[in-house]
Design an enzyme around this catalytic site. Structure first.
Site, PDB file in Angstrom:
ATOM      1  N   GLU A 153      56.383-108.586  60.527  1.00 37.03           N
ATOM      2  CA  GLU A 153      56.980-107.393  60.088  1.00 37.03           C
ATOM      3  C   GLU A 153      56.938-106.505  61.277  1.00 37.03           C
ATOM      4  O   GLU A 153      57.636-105.447  61.258  1.00 37.03           O
ATOM      5  CB  GLU A 153      55.586-106.844  59.187  1.00 37.03           C
ATOM      6  CG  GLU A 153      55.708-107.815  57.881  1.00 37.03           C
ATOM      7  CD  GLU A 153      54.498-107.339  56.733  1.00 37.03           C
ATOM      8  OE1 GLU A 153      53.773-106.416  57.251  1.00 37.03           O
ATOM      9  OE2 GLU A 153      54.729-107.832  55.613  1.00 37.03           O
ATOM     10  N   HIS A 187      57.830-103.555  50.666  1.00 39.33           N
ATOM     11  CA  HIS A 187      56.858-103.821  49.997  1.00 39.33           C
ATOM     12  C   HIS A 187      56.718-103.515  48.474  1.00 39.33           C
ATOM     13  O   HIS A 187      55.926-104.241  47.892  1.00 39.33           O
ATOM     14  CB  HIS A 187      55.463-103.116  50.511  1.00 39.33           C
ATOM     15  CG  HIS A 187      54.927-103.726  51.884  1.00 39.33           C
ATOM     16  ND1 HIS A 187      55.605-103.496  53.092  1.00 39.33           N
ATOM     17  CD2 HIS A 187      54.034-104.541  52.231  1.00 39.33           C
ATOM     18  CE1 HIS A 187      54.917-104.260  54.062  1.00 39.33           C
ATOM     19  NE2 HIS A 187      53.982-104.811  53.604  1.00 39.33           N
TER      20      HIS A 187
END
Length: 302
Positions: A153, A187
């Site tokens: 990430e 997300h």
């Protein structure tokens, strides 16, 4: 220091590329799954393995795109420096990379003091190395949460995105406050998963929307901080360590504070406040580019 911004690509194109990075990262979750795993929880071993493959793929494709868009000859820096993968050559420089991690621990001063009073810190009575370290970090779930997720990430959403946005000549404020929104938006795919797994009704929809809004805000604010740290130190290793530390600590749970005696309860609450104050005071000193010998992304005069 790096040469003046090249502006080889327009800001709009740079943002489209960042959207593509986010899409590649999230789309892989659905491309690298089979029919049998479609309805399984995200914590199921099969799903975790498939998603590790997906994010590994995204972590290979994204830097290749950066390498194509931001050639090293235009900045006099290697692709490893542009992506923040290079390490300082000196011991003080390596120590300087730990500044943001210390800063993150300071922000978690309240939860750490709470764990201390509960004797759950390392080497304390209620801490079990096998249970709390070996069984957690060497499990598939632990590998995903504390290694794979932080590394991939931060690499894709910090290194690759900021490298492209910086090349487009966007200001530092944009890189710090706007670029993390892609991280927060990425997300939101959890909302669809949770909606289907929790019952797919109006009550669940409201719960999912509230949960997703909270997660978006939390991940975006976290993104502000690690983007700032990345720019200040020019290294992705500090954000990765901060991300892993935050995943280990989790979001602070204040519900158990009331179980403590009054004096300890007061100390814990004061520690929460003091952690925020110290974080603010030490933010610039502990992320000073001179701590690592200078940053490609932060002007020496800033």
């Amino acid at each position: 220091m790096v040469k003046a911004l090249q502006n080889d690509i327009s800001p709009s194109i740079a943002n489209v590329i960042c959207i593509a990075f986010a899409f590649i990262y999230v789309a892989g979750f659905y491309l690298f799954r089979d029919a049998n795993s479609a309805k399984l929880s995200r914590n199921h071993p099969t799903v975790i393995r498939n998603r590790i493959k997906a994010v590994t793929f995204a972590s290979i494709v994204s830097p290749l795109i950066v390498w194509f868009i931001v050639p090293s000859h235009s900045t006099n820096h290697s692709i490893f420096q542009i992506l923040g993968l290079s390490l300082p050559y000196s011991v003080p420089g390596l120590i300087g990379l730990t500044g943001p991690v210390l800063l993150t621990a300071i922000l978690f001063l309240g939860p750490l003091v709470q764990l201390y009073f509960e004797e759950n810190l390392l080497f304390q009575t209620n801490f079990d190395f096998r249970r709390d370290v070996k069984d957690v970090f060497f499990s598939l779930l632990g590998q995903r949460n504390y290694v794979v997720a932080p590394v991939t990430e931060e690499f894709v959403f910090r290194s690759c995105m900021i490298a492209v946005l910086y090349q487009a000549g966007l200001p530092t404020t944009y890189l710090v406050f706007v670029s993390p929104m892609y991280f927060g938006l990425a997300h939101l795919h959890h909302a669809w998963e949770n909606y289907n797994q929790w019952g797919a009704n109006i009550k669940v929809l409201k719960l999912v929307l509230l949960s997703s809004l909270f997660q978006f805000c939390y991940t975006t604010i976290f993104g502000w901080y690690v983007s700032f740290a990345f720019l200040r130190l020019g290294s992705i290793w500090s954000p990765i360590l901060c991300h892993s530390f935050c995943n280990i600590m989790g979001f602070p749970d204040v519900s158990d504070i009331q179980l403590q005696p009054p004096i300890k309860r007061a100390v814990i609450m004061c520690s929460f406040v003091m952690g925020v104050i110290l974080f603010y005071w030490l933010l610039y000193p502990l992320t000073n580019p001179s701590n690592v010998g200078g940053s490609l992304y932060w002007p020496a005069s800033a």
